[in-house]
Write an enzyme that holds these catalytic residues in place. Structure first.
Site, PDB file in Angstrom:
ATOM      1  N   GLU A 166      19.266 -21.821 -10.666  1.00 19.29           N
ATOM      2  CA  GLU A 166      20.806 -20.931 -10.526  1.00 19.29           C
ATOM      3  C   GLU A 166      20.259 -19.229 -10.206  1.00 19.29           C
ATOM      4  O   GLU A 166      21.138 -18.839 -10.053  1.00 19.29           O
ATOM      5  CB  GLU A 166      21.188 -20.902 -11.206  1.00 19.29           C
ATOM      6  CG  GLU A 166      22.187 -22.820 -10.731  1.00 19.29           C
ATOM      7  CD  GLU A 166      21.266 -24.007 -12.112  1.00 19.29           C
ATOM      8  OE1 GLU A 166      21.866 -24.821 -12.486  1.00 19.29           O
ATOM      9  OE2 GLU A 166      20.413 -23.500 -12.425  1.00 19.29           O
TER      10      GLU A 166
ATOM     11  N   TRP B 130     -14.805 -39.515  -0.995  1.00 21.90           N
ATOM     12  CA  TRP B 130     -13.287 -39.523  -0.761  1.00 21.90           C
ATOM     13  C   TRP B 130     -12.672 -40.722  -0.488  1.00 21.90           C
ATOM     14  O   TRP B 130     -13.469 -41.013   1.253  1.00 21.90           O
ATOM     15  CB  TRP B 130     -11.942 -38.635  -0.470  1.00 21.90           C
ATOM     16  CG  TRP B 130     -12.434 -37.193  -1.076  1.00 21.90           C
ATOM     17  CD1 TRP B 130     -13.572 -36.498  -0.749  1.00 21.90           C
ATOM     18  CD2 TRP B 130     -12.165 -36.831  -2.509  1.00 21.90           C
ATOM     19  NE1 TRP B 130     -13.638 -35.370  -1.909  1.00 21.90           N
ATOM     20  CE2 TRP B 130     -12.572 -35.708  -2.405  1.00 21.90           C
ATOM     21  CE3 TRP B 130     -11.430 -37.779  -3.476  1.00 21.90           C
ATOM     22  CZ2 TRP B 130     -12.531 -35.228  -3.987  1.00 21.90           C
ATOM     23  CZ3 TRP B 130     -11.160 -36.905  -4.606  1.00 21.90           C
ATOM     24  CH2 TRP B 130     -11.942 -36.045  -4.997  1.00 21.90           C
TER      25      TRP B 130
ATOM     26  N   LEU C   2      -9.444 -33.411 -12.597  1.00 19.23           N
ATOM     27  CA  LEU C   2      -8.066 -34.312 -13.245  1.00 19.23           C
ATOM     28  C   LEU C   2      -6.965 -32.981 -13.356  1.00 19.23           C
ATOM     29  O   LEU C   2      -5.854 -33.570 -13.621  1.00 19.23           O
ATOM     30  CB  LEU C   2      -8.045 -35.301 -15.151  1.00 19.23           C
ATOM     31  CG  LEU C   2      -9.120 -36.049 -14.765  1.00 19.23           C
ATOM     32  CD1 LEU C   2      -8.876 -37.262 -16.635  1.00 19.23           C
ATOM     33  CD2 LEU C   2      -8.653 -37.537 -13.296  1.00 19.23           C
TER      34      LEU C   2
ATOM     35  N   ARG D 244       0.176 -34.460  -9.683  1.00 20.68           N
ATOM     36  CA  ARG D 244      -0.430 -34.065 -10.881  1.00 20.68           C
ATOM     37  C   ARG D 244       0.072 -32.838 -11.694  1.00 20.68           C
ATOM     38  O   ARG D 244       0.256 -33.166 -13.188  1.00 20.68           O
ATOM     39  CB  ARG D 244      -2.286 -33.553 -10.659  1.00 20.68           C
ATOM     40  CG  ARG D 244      -3.163 -34.753 -10.635  1.00 20.68           C
ATOM     41  CD  ARG D 244      -4.143 -34.822 -10.707  1.00 20.68           C
ATOM     42  NE  ARG D 244      -5.330 -35.732  -9.656  1.00 20.68           N
ATOM     43  CZ  ARG D 244      -6.502 -35.244 -10.150  1.00 20.68           C
ATOM     44  NH1 ARG D 244      -7.371 -34.186 -10.157  1.00 20.68           N
ATOM     45  NH2 ARG D 244      -7.564 -36.181  -9.600  1.00 20.68           N
TER      46      ARG D 244
END
Length: 356
Positions: free
Chosen positions: A44, A162, A196, A176
């Protein structure tokens, strides 16, 4: 309100709620904002600053009831009143007992028209972790998995980088950054030596990185230990675990959490989550390997699943899978899911669901 919800998705405010605000006057958007991080101005305040004098007589759409108490920032209810906003539409009431209806009541008493409930279900889903923490005092647990089409999380040699593509990985880094803590088992540390952290540019905060490690096998030279002074790391171990190994990690800046054992003699995940909740961690993202995934699912500790599926086939009977352990013996024992949603992060598919 949908615009306000999309803005709130950008927030990294944990343990505060993700918040968004859009201010409209005479059918024209004059200001918008979101709560960037805890301690920073609320949505806000950001939207009112953008709107300036145009906020007078306008309607403010907020994803959560405006706060009515002094914390690290002043109350938003009073800011809206001072700005001369004529109408406030809130998606959902804040469960925080310091607010819980007070913000809307203050607005009404000041002559501001108030409505509540617009897209309330979507708003509560967005802030599921915050609502859960406020109601229970324990962290909301999300289990994240990335697997190939044939259900593998690595090759039989252990290589996992990956499986998913860049878009999916970018989304995981945002998750994360929004989590209070990221939890893995020591097997993941030994196999992958992960960092991480949230590696999105300009990330305003980092999660607490936690390792469940009953025998204190986390190497002091691991990436987590070496970066513990840059971003906090905690290793959860048993009360009688080696003091020498604990000291070697503490010298790197790692915090040692002594957690009682469960029935199997390992760190109690229930106890670990309770300890994290007691220190104000509102949400935990679990992204380890099949062993810790099986343990946390068997204990029925998961509140949300994020299951990425990549259009790749790894193969191999010895390649690890997302959930190891014994598993269900009968179909009547399997865990069913509800509120299933599908999203695309090209070329990968994300299944988001809640345990039934």
């Amino acid at each position: 309100m949908r615009r306000a919800l999309r803005l709130a998705e950008r927030s990294f405010a944990t343990p505060n709620p993700l918040g968004g605000c859009v201010i409209v006057r005479d059918g024209r958007l004059v200001g918008e904002g979101y709560h960037v991080a805890a301690g920073r101005p609320h949505a806000e305040a950001e939207a009112l600053a953008a709107a300036g004098a145009d906020a007078r007589g306008a309607t403010a759409y907020v994803t959560l009831e405006p706060c009515a108490h002094f914390g690290r920032t002043p109350p938003c209810s009073q800011a809206l009143i001072r700005a001369g906003v004529a109408r406030v539409v809130a998606a959902v009431q804040d469960p925080d007992p310091r607010v819980s209806g007070r913000g809307l009541a203050e607005l009404r008493e000041a002559g501001v028209a108030v409505e509540a409930g617009l897209l309330g279900e979507e708003a509560e889903r967005l802030n599921a972790a915050y609502f859960h923490f406020q109601r229970t005092g324990g962290p909301h647990v999300t289990l994240k998995v990335a697997m190939s089409l044939d259900g593998k999380i690595a090759t039989h040699t252990g290589e996992s980088a990956w499986i998913t593509g860049e878009r999916a990985r970018r989304h995981v880094h945002r998750i994360r950054g929004q989590a209070g803590a990221v939890l893995v088992g020591v097997g993941t540390v030994l196999a992958d030596d992960p960092d991480l952290s949230c590696r999105l540019p300009g990330t305003p905060r980092q999660p607490l990185r936690v390792v469940a490690d009953s025998a204190l096998r986390t190497p002091p030279e691991s990436r987590l230990a070496r970066t513990a002074r840059r971003s906090p790391v905690a290793v959860a171990t048993l009360p009688d675990a080696s003091p020498q190994r604990a000291r070697a990690l503490e010298e790197q800046g790692v915090e040692i959490l002594r957690i009682p054992a469960d029935d199997s003699g390992k760190v109690s995940l229930d106890g670990l989550l309770a300890a994290l909740g007691a220190r104000g961690v509102a949400s935990v993202l679990v992204e380890g390997g099949g062993t810790i995934h099986a343990a946390i699912l068997e204990r029925r500790l998961v509140h949300r699943l994020l299951w990425f599926i990549a259009p790749r086939i790894i193969g191999g009977r010895d390649a690890p899978t997302p959930v190891e352990g014994t598993g269900a013996a009968r179909m009547a024992e399997v865990q069913n899911l509800r509120d299933v949603r599908l999203r695309r992060f090209w070329p990968d598919l994300l299944i988001e669901a809640v345990p039934a």
